[in-house]
Design an enzyme around this catalytic site. Sequence first.
Site, PDB file in Angstrom:
ATOM      1  CG  ASP A 116     -38.211  60.559  69.201  1.00 28.50           C
ATOM      2  OD1 ASP A 116     -38.696  59.910  70.139  1.00 28.50           O
ATOM      3  OD2 ASP A 116     -38.318  60.196  68.000  1.00 28.50           O
ATOM      4  CG  ASP A 138     -35.975  57.116  66.873  1.00 29.74           C
ATOM      5  OD1 ASP A 138     -37.081  56.582  66.634  1.00 29.74           O
ATOM      6  OD2 ASP A 138     -35.121  57.339  65.982  1.00 29.74           O
ATOM      7  CG  HIS A 156     -33.564  53.054  65.307  1.00 29.49           C
ATOM      8  ND1 HIS A 156     -34.883  52.713  65.140  1.00 29.49           N
ATOM      9  CD2 HIS A 156     -33.487  54.376  64.974  1.00 29.49           C
ATOM     10  CE1 HIS A 156     -35.564  53.771  64.724  1.00 29.49           C
ATOM     11  NE2 HIS A 156     -34.752  54.794  64.628  1.00 29.49           N
ATOM     12  CG  HIS A 171     -33.795  50.194  62.505  1.00 26.02           C
ATOM     13  ND1 HIS A 171     -34.523  51.166  61.852  1.00 26.02           N
ATOM     14  CD2 HIS A 171     -34.690  49.427  63.178  1.00 26.02           C
ATOM     15  CE1 HIS A 171     -35.815  50.996  62.137  1.00 26.02           C
ATOM     16  NE2 HIS A 171     -35.937  49.954  62.937  1.00 26.02           N
ATOM     17  CG  HIS A 208     -31.259  57.931  63.712  1.00 25.30           C
ATOM     18  ND1 HIS A 208     -31.524  57.395  62.465  1.00 25.30           N
ATOM     19  CD2 HIS A 208     -32.436  57.894  64.385  1.00 25.30           C
ATOM     20  CE1 HIS A 208     -32.788  57.046  62.396  1.00 25.30           C
ATOM     21  NE2 HIS A 208     -33.381  57.327  63.547  1.00 25.30           N
ATOM     22  CE  LYS A 216     -40.661  57.610  68.686  1.00 26.79           C
ATOM     23  NZ  LYS A 216     -39.732  57.722  67.551  1.00 26.79           N
ATOM     24  CB  CYS A 231     -41.000  61.359  65.843  1.00 26.65           C
ATOM     25  SG  CYS A 231     -39.999  60.046  65.096  1.00 26.65           S
TER      26      CYS A 231
HETATM   27  C1  VGL Z   1     -37.179  60.716  63.773  1.00 25.79           C
HETATM   28  C2  VGL Z   1     -36.372  60.235  61.685  1.00 25.79           C
HETATM   29  C3  VGL Z   1     -35.950  58.991  62.114  1.00 25.79           C
HETATM   30  C4  VGL Z   1     -37.861  61.710  64.652  1.00 25.79           C
HETATM   31  C5  VGL Z   1     -36.783  59.479  64.221  1.00 25.79           C
HETATM   32  O1  VGL Z   1     -37.708  61.635  65.890  1.00 25.79           O
HETATM   33  O2  VGL Z   1     -38.575  62.601  64.105  1.00 25.79           O
HETATM   34  N1  VGL Z   1     -36.987  61.084  62.506  1.00 25.79           N
HETATM   35  N2  VGL Z   1     -36.165  58.620  63.388  1.00 25.79           N
HETATM   36 ZN    ZN Z   2     -35.288  56.812  64.055  1.00 21.49          ZN
END
Ligand code: VGL
Ligand code: ZN
Length: 198
Positions: A9, A47, A49, A53, A82, A107, A152
């Site tokens: 990410d 990431d 979404h 979401h 996000h 994901k 993550c």
């Molecule tokens: C993440 C919060 C929500 C991450 C992703 O990449 O750690 N954290 N979505």
């Molecule tokens: Zn996320």
Amino acid sequence: MTQALIVIDVQNDFCPNGALAVAGGDGIVAGINTLMKDFDAVVLTQDWHPPGHSSFASSHDGKAPYEMTKMPYGDQVLWPDHCIIGSNGAQFHKGLDQDQADMIIRKGYNLAIDSYSAFFENDQTTPTGLEGYLHTRGISKLVMVGLATDFCVKFSAMDAAKLGFDVTVNIDLCRAIDMNGSLGAAIKDMNAAGVKIV
Ligand code: VGL
Ligand code: ZN
């Protein structure tokens, strides 16, 4: 032993000025690019979404970002909107060398289930397909870097260890959100799960 670098990410929304900015998130990009050269395979996770979401506070009446809610699959932190599919925030940091990646795994596209881990959604059952990809390529050793250490990266590393991969987290090339002691807990949980931290 065939080794993969899993880059979690490294996206604009997790970098300074992003929607869910992680302090110093952009400071790991150059080091990750260099490290990529040492691996047989490089996987990037993204990431990803849909608007509205279920992990977004804005999808829950009366909830603010960073509050908790109960989902059918368990407790869930609610986040600012996000990494919305197709948005600039969802793109990789522009300095990240995507050309060295063999595989990009997205994901969190399931509206009803968040997905911190690169292997399973937060229901801990729905697979992303990454396990099969790594196995069919004969990869048994993983090094993980990226954002965020305590979400993550942690969930990906722990799932990988559970699946029997040899997993190391290179902590110098990770950055954390660190809310309510989540970074300390992440280190403790990863150690207990057999993840090596260097
Ligand atoms: C993440 C919060 C929500 C991450 C992703 O990449 O750690 N954290 N979505
Ligand atoms: Zn996320």
